[in-house]
Design a protein around this motif. Sequence first.
Motif, mmCIF file in Angstrom:
data_model
loop_
_atom_site.group_PDB
_atom_site.id
_atom_site.type_symbol
_atom_site.label_atom_id
_atom_site.label_comp_id
_atom_site.label_asym_id
_atom_site.label_seq_id
_atom_site.Cartn_x
_atom_site.Cartn_y
_atom_site.Cartn_z
ATOM 1 N N ASN A 113 0.816 -1.218 0.000
ATOM 2 C CA ASN A 113 0.000 0.000 0.000
ATOM 3 C C ASN A 113 0.845 1.262 0.000
ATOM 4 O O ASN A 113 0.543 2.235 -0.699
ATOM 5 N N ARG A 114 1.904 1.271 0.814
ATOM 6 C CA ARG A 114 2.733 2.471 0.902
ATOM 7 C C ARG A 114 3.395 2.765 -0.446
ATOM 8 O O ARG A 114 3.512 3.928 -0.851
ATOM 9 N N ALA A 162 0.993 4.219 -2.865
ATOM 10 C CA ALA A 162 0.661 5.611 -2.554
ATOM 11 C C ALA A 162 1.568 6.596 -3.278
ATOM 12 O O ALA A 162 1.176 7.750 -3.496
ATOM 13 N N TYR A 163 2.786 6.183 -3.608
ATOM 14 C CA TYR A 163 3.631 7.100 -4.363
ATOM 15 C C TYR A 163 3.929 6.594 -5.772
ATOM 16 O O TYR A 163 4.974 6.877 -6.357
#
Length: 388
Positions: free
Chosen positions: A5-6, A9-10
Amino acid sequence: MPVINRIAAYAEDMAQWRQHLHAHPELGFECHETAAFVVERLKEFGISDIHTGIAKTGVVAIIEGCAPGPTIGLRADMDALPIAEETGLPYASTVPGRMHACGHDGHTTMLLGAARYLAETRNFAGRVALIFQPAEEDGGGGGVMVDEGIMDRFDIAQVYGIHNTPGVLEGCFMTAPGPLLAAVDTFNIHIRGLGGHGAMPHETRDPVVAALAIAQGIQTISSRNHYALDDLVISVTQIHAGSAENIVPETAYIGGTVRTFDPEVQKMVQRRMAQIVEGTAAAYDVAAELDYQVWYPATVNDADKAAFAAEIAREVVGSDNVEDDVTREMGAEDFSYMLQARPGAFLFLGQGEGAGLHQAGYNFNDAVAPVGASFFARLVERAQPAQG
């Protein structure tokens, strides 16, 4: 597509990095701006242990985990190709005659994405060595980095790399235990005869007919000196001679490539090619010189590391999207030098439909960059867990 997920996110940041790199391609060992861009991003991520100038423009950065342990190496190549881009993209190459036609801009981006995540979380033991390598396409930058001692200098215990693959379903991983890509050699044959008038060939020693005979003779190595079920490719890819229709030229040139897996087959090809060049030159009364260059060795995965890498890939993209025993291919990769130095594995990552590698219309698929970055991150966390 299931990614961390992290990292998801970018994903937009990663696309911007990749498109910047795509617009500013560099060749061979001259990846100065690319290396500077990589270093700038690494510093932004809070990584300070950065080593530059390896193999001229290569970079190795170290991320410390949360506990003592070994060092795992992750590699990306940075160089582009001498091809004029024909994509028409808004971020197309700004350098005439150069483009990222093999996706190294995407490989660099995937490793930067993993670096950002690993520097934030540090949920692993030991260290990660981020290896940003120049000159994969020409020059063997991977071998130069190994020769300059990166494996011992940074105490790297195992090493992994990824290459994108157009024409394979987006986000699918492929690898295999043992040999995956072939060794590559090149040959250059320079022929010198005696030039003259095309109407009086009897007064010449024609290097053109000698070149044609040599090229035909070389083709018999595969068909008559080699067991048909073993892998071998010999391709004559260049013949150059002459400047006008009525002139027998003084010289001729032949060039090509050899792909093998077995060192004994490689030696046989070199020996037979030398015999064919020497014998044919004598038959046609010309001088001929063979320059046979042994280049990248075969890319051979460690069986256990390949199985482990496939397991991690399944965690990222699901079992149906991982093939762990693909047929080996006759392409080549200088990641092979790193696999000779340390156990590890090389994987292919499908990027969907589109132009093929080394084509003027090629473009890396930004959607798969978070997938590759997630694979690298999970690989580190599972190979070197924070708590044993």
